[in-house]
Design a protein around this motif. Structure first.
Motif, PDB file in Angstrom:
ATOM      1  N   PRO A   1       0.792  -1.221   0.000  1.00  0.00           N
ATOM      2  CA  PRO A   1       0.000   0.000   0.000  1.00  0.00           C
ATOM      3  C   PRO A   1       0.833   1.283   0.000  1.00  0.00           C
ATOM      4  O   PRO A   1       0.421   2.290  -0.548  1.00  0.00           O
ATOM      5  CB  PRO A   1      -0.843  -0.095   1.278  1.00  0.00           C
ATOM      6  N   ASP A   2       2.030   1.213   0.594  1.00  0.00           N
ATOM      7  CA  ASP A   2       2.849   2.433   0.633  1.00  0.00           C
ATOM      8  C   ASP A   2       3.856   2.506  -0.516  1.00  0.00           C
ATOM      9  O   ASP A   2       4.590   3.478  -0.634  1.00  0.00           O
ATOM     10  CB  ASP A   2       3.559   2.564   1.980  1.00  0.00           C
ATOM     11  N   GLY A   3       3.897   1.475  -1.367  1.00  0.00           N
ATOM     12  CA  GLY A   3       4.778   1.482  -2.530  1.00  0.00           C
ATOM     13  C   GLY A   3       6.242   1.200  -2.236  1.00  0.00           C
ATOM     14  O   GLY A   3       7.074   1.281  -3.129  1.00  0.00           O
ATOM     15  N   SER A   4       6.560   0.856  -0.981  1.00  0.00           N
ATOM     16  CA  SER A   4       7.967   0.669  -0.605  1.00  0.00           C
ATOM     17  C   SER A   4       8.482  -0.759  -0.795  1.00  0.00           C
ATOM     18  O   SER A   4       9.686  -0.978  -0.862  1.00  0.00           O
ATOM     19  CB  SER A   4       8.162   1.053   0.868  1.00  0.00           C
ATOM     20  N   GLY A   5       7.568  -1.737  -0.834  1.00  0.00           N
ATOM     21  CA  GLY A   5       7.971  -3.136  -0.883  1.00  0.00           C
ATOM     22  C   GLY A   5       8.159  -3.737   0.499  1.00  0.00           C
ATOM     23  O   GLY A   5       8.380  -4.943   0.634  1.00  0.00           O
ATOM     24  N   LEU A   6       8.066  -2.924   1.533  1.00  0.00           N
ATOM     25  CA  LEU A   6       8.249  -3.386   2.911  1.00  0.00           C
ATOM     26  C   LEU A   6       7.272  -4.501   3.276  1.00  0.00           C
ATOM     27  O   LEU A   6       7.612  -5.394   4.059  1.00  0.00           O
ATOM     28  CB  LEU A   6       8.098  -2.204   3.881  1.00  0.00           C
ATOM     29  N   SER A   7       6.100  -4.487   2.672  1.00  0.00           N
ATOM     30  CA  SER A   7       5.093  -5.506   2.979  1.00  0.00           C
ATOM     31  C   SER A   7       5.565  -6.915   2.599  1.00  0.00           C
ATOM     32  O   SER A   7       5.015  -7.908   3.068  1.00  0.00           O
ATOM     33  CB  SER A   7       3.772  -5.196   2.272  1.00  0.00           C
ATOM     34  N   GLN A   8       6.589  -7.019   1.765  1.00  0.00           N
ATOM     35  CA  GLN A   8       7.126  -8.331   1.362  1.00  0.00           C
ATOM     36  C   GLN A   8       8.298  -8.782   2.232  1.00  0.00           C
ATOM     37  O   GLN A   8       8.809  -9.886   2.054  1.00  0.00           O
ATOM     38  CB  GLN A   8       7.572  -8.298  -0.102  1.00  0.00           C
ATOM     39  N   LYS A   9       8.699  -7.944   3.183  1.00  0.00           N
ATOM     40  CA  LYS A   9       9.849  -8.254   4.039  1.00  0.00           C
ATOM     41  C   LYS A   9       9.692  -9.646   4.654  1.00  0.00           C
ATOM     42  O   LYS A   9       8.671  -9.970   5.241  1.00  0.00           O
ATOM     43  CB  LYS A   9       9.958  -7.204   5.139  1.00  0.00           C
ATOM     44  N   GLY A  10      10.692 -10.482   4.461  1.00  0.00           N
ATOM     45  CA  GLY A  10      10.676 -11.827   5.015  1.00  0.00           C
ATOM     46  C   GLY A  10       9.972 -12.866   4.161  1.00  0.00           C
ATOM     47  O   GLY A  10      10.062 -14.053   4.444  1.00  0.00           O
ATOM     48  N   ASN A  11       9.275 -12.443   3.114  1.00  0.00           N
ATOM     49  CA  ASN A  11       8.596 -13.386   2.227  1.00  0.00           C
ATOM     50  C   ASN A  11       9.577 -13.895   1.167  1.00  0.00           C
ATOM     51  O   ASN A  11      10.390 -13.131   0.659  1.00  0.00           O
ATOM     52  CB  ASN A  11       7.410 -12.728   1.519  1.00  0.00           C
ATOM     53  N   ALA A  12       9.475 -15.164   0.831  1.00  0.00           N
ATOM     54  CA  ALA A  12      10.291 -15.733  -0.235  1.00  0.00           C
ATOM     55  C   ALA A  12       9.434 -15.760  -1.499  1.00  0.00           C
ATOM     56  O   ALA A  12       8.391 -16.412  -1.543  1.00  0.00           O
ATOM     57  CB  ALA A  12      10.754 -17.134   0.136  1.00  0.00           C
ATOM     58  N   LEU A  13       9.852 -15.006  -2.507  1.00  0.00           N
ATOM     59  CA  LEU A  13       9.081 -14.874  -3.742  1.00  0.00           C
ATOM     60  C   LEU A  13       9.912 -15.318  -4.935  1.00  0.00           C
ATOM     61  O   LEU A  13      11.117 -15.083  -4.988  1.00  0.00           O
ATOM     62  CB  LEU A  13       8.678 -13.414  -3.980  1.00  0.00           C
ATOM     63  N   LEU A  14       9.248 -15.927  -5.891  1.00  0.00           N
ATOM     64  CA  LEU A  14       9.826 -16.219  -7.184  1.00  0.00           C
ATOM     65  C   LEU A  14       8.856 -15.603  -8.186  1.00  0.00           C
ATOM     66  O   LEU A  14       7.648 -15.854  -8.113  1.00  0.00           O
ATOM     67  CB  LEU A  14       9.944 -17.728  -7.386  1.00  0.00           C
ATOM     68  N   ILE A  15       9.354 -14.770  -9.075  1.00  0.00           N
ATOM     69  CA  ILE A  15       8.481 -14.001  -9.952  1.00  0.00           C
ATOM     70  C   ILE A  15       8.603 -14.487 -11.393  1.00  0.00           C
ATOM     71  O   ILE A  15       9.702 -14.529 -11.949  1.00  0.00           O
ATOM     72  CB  ILE A  15       8.819 -12.491  -9.846  1.00  0.00           C
ATOM     73  N   LEU A  16       7.464 -14.867 -11.972  1.00  0.00           N
ATOM     74  CA  LEU A  16       7.369 -15.217 -13.391  1.00  0.00           C
ATOM     75  C   LEU A  16       6.810 -13.986 -14.089  1.00  0.00           C
ATOM     76  O   LEU A  16       5.708 -13.537 -13.761  1.00  0.00           O
ATOM     77  CB  LEU A  16       6.390 -16.365 -13.600  1.00  0.00           C
ATOM     78  N   LEU A  17       7.538 -13.452 -15.043  1.00  0.00           N
ATOM     79  CA  LEU A  17       7.173 -12.167 -15.634  1.00  0.00           C
ATOM     80  C   LEU A  17       7.094 -12.233 -17.151  1.00  0.00           C
ATOM     81  O   LEU A  17       8.081 -12.550 -17.819  1.00  0.00           O
ATOM     82  CB  LEU A  17       8.218 -11.121 -15.214  1.00  0.00           C
ATOM     83  N   ASP A  18       5.915 -11.911 -17.675  1.00  0.00           N
ATOM     84  CA  ASP A  18       5.756 -11.719 -19.116  1.00  0.00           C
ATOM     85  C   ASP A  18       6.164 -10.281 -19.413  1.00  0.00           C
ATOM     86  O   ASP A  18       5.876  -9.379 -18.619  1.00  0.00           O
ATOM     87  CB  ASP A  18       4.287 -11.961 -19.503  1.00  0.00           C
ATOM     88  N   LEU A  19       6.839 -10.046 -20.515  1.00  0.00           N
ATOM     89  CA  LEU A  19       7.256  -8.678 -20.846  1.00  0.00           C
ATOM     90  C   LEU A  19       6.154  -7.883 -21.528  1.00  0.00           C
ATOM     91  O   LEU A  19       6.115  -6.662 -21.432  1.00  0.00           O
ATOM     92  CB  LEU A  19       8.485  -8.695 -21.762  1.00  0.00           C
ATOM     93  N   ASN A  20       5.272  -8.577 -22.251  1.00  0.00           N
ATOM     94  CA  ASN A  20       4.256  -7.899 -23.057  1.00  0.00           C
ATOM     95  C   ASN A  20       2.931  -7.844 -22.311  1.00  0.00           C
ATOM     96  O   ASN A  20       2.093  -8.721 -22.455  1.00  0.00           O
ATOM     97  CB  ASN A  20       4.095  -8.626 -24.397  1.00  0.00           C
ATOM     98  N   LEU A  21       2.767  -6.803 -21.519  1.00  0.00           N
ATOM     99  CA  LEU A  21       1.559  -6.633 -20.719  1.00  0.00           C
ATOM    100  C   LEU A  21       0.745  -5.471 -21.273  1.00  0.00           C
ATOM    101  O   LEU A  21       1.301  -4.554 -21.875  1.00  0.00           O
ATOM    102  CB  LEU A  21       1.938  -6.381 -19.254  1.00  0.00           C
ATOM    103  N   PRO A  22      -0.577  -5.484 -21.062  1.00  0.00           N
ATOM    104  CA  PRO A  22      -1.422  -4.452 -21.660  1.00  0.00           C
ATOM    105  C   PRO A  22      -1.258  -3.064 -21.035  1.00  0.00           C
ATOM    106  O   PRO A  22      -1.493  -2.066 -21.704  1.00  0.00           O
ATOM    107  CB  PRO A  22      -2.847  -4.971 -21.420  1.00  0.00           C
ATOM    108  N   ASP A  23      -0.852  -3.004 -19.776  1.00  0.00           N
ATOM    109  CA  ASP A  23      -0.867  -1.716 -19.082  1.00  0.00           C
ATOM    110  C   ASP A  23       0.506  -1.131 -18.787  1.00  0.00           C
ATOM    111  O   ASP A  23       0.626   0.051 -18.515  1.00  0.00           O
ATOM    112  CB  ASP A  23      -1.655  -1.843 -17.774  1.00  0.00           C
ATOM    113  N   MET A  24       1.533  -1.944 -18.798  1.00  0.00           N
ATOM    114  CA  MET A  24       2.880  -1.440 -18.546  1.00  0.00           C
ATOM    115  C   MET A  24       3.910  -2.426 -19.067  1.00  0.00           C
ATOM    116  O   MET A  24       3.592  -3.571 -19.347  1.00  0.00           O
ATOM    117  CB  MET A  24       3.086  -1.145 -17.050  1.00  0.00           C
ATOM    118  N   SER A  25       5.126  -1.978 -19.168  1.00  0.00           N
ATOM    119  CA  SER A  25       6.202  -2.807 -19.702  1.00  0.00           C
ATOM    120  C   SER A  25       6.748  -3.743 -18.630  1.00  0.00           C
ATOM    121  O   SER A  25       7.012  -3.328 -17.499  1.00  0.00           O
ATOM    122  CB  SER A  25       7.315  -1.889 -20.210  1.00  0.00           C
ATOM    123  N   GLY A  26       6.932  -4.997 -19.011  1.00  0.00           N
ATOM    124  CA  GLY A  26       7.561  -5.946 -18.111  1.00  0.00           C
ATOM    125  C   GLY A  26       8.983  -5.535 -17.763  1.00  0.00           C
ATOM    126  O   GLY A  26       9.470  -5.809 -16.669  1.00  0.00           O
TER     127      GLY A  26
END
Length: 146
Positions: free
Chosen positions: A49-74
């Motif tokens: 909510p604050d845009g800082s990324g702090l909300s993910q602190k301590g979470n283990a994430l693996l991100i699958l990212l498509d580059l061609n998205l309708p609203d913004m660039s991957g």
């Protein structure tokens, strides 16, 4: 005890998203998969909510990212993830139809960990995702920085 890894899938093509999830599951990966059909919603989730990324602190994430998205660039999403102190250690797998060598080079320069061009043929695509799932089952993912 290691933190369970959540897979964040940013893929606007619903058919591709279903195929990716189904074949990751077929390879034995049972991790939570959180799917987003556009970059805006994915960024809200990743950066909180604050845009800082702090909300993910301590979470283990693996991100699958498509580059061609309708609203913004991957590419922009990748750049913001890798510039964020909480998210930068999260592995990013670019999974896209783009096979342009300059685009591939750019993604690696920005910090993507793996770049996969989606095969056009259905069976080849399904097989590539199953292999990716096997890769997911053996890699170690660090929790987001403190």
């Amino acid at each position: 005890m290691t933190q369970p890894v959540s897979i964040i899938m940013i893929e606007d093509d619903e058919g591709h998203a279903r195929l990716i999830e189904r074949n990751i599951r077929r390879s034995g990966v049972n991790n939570e998969i959180i799917s987003f059909g556009n970059g805006t919603e994915a960024m809200k989730h990743l950066f909180g909510p604050d845009g800082s990324g702090l909300s993910q602190k301590g979470n283990a994430l693996l991100i699958l990212l498509d580059l061609n998205l309708p609203d913004m660039s991957g590419i922009d999403i990748l750049r913001q993830i890798k510039e964020n102190k909480y998210l930068k250690a999260s592995p990013v797998v670019v999974l896209t139809t783009t096979d342009d060598s300059q685009e591939i080079k750019r993604c690696y320069e920005l910090g993507c960990n793996v770049y996969i061009t989606k095969p056009v043929n259905y069976e080849n695509f399904a097989n590539a995702i199953r292999q990716l799932g096997l890769f997911f089952s053996v890699i170690q993912v660090p929790p987001a920085a403190s």
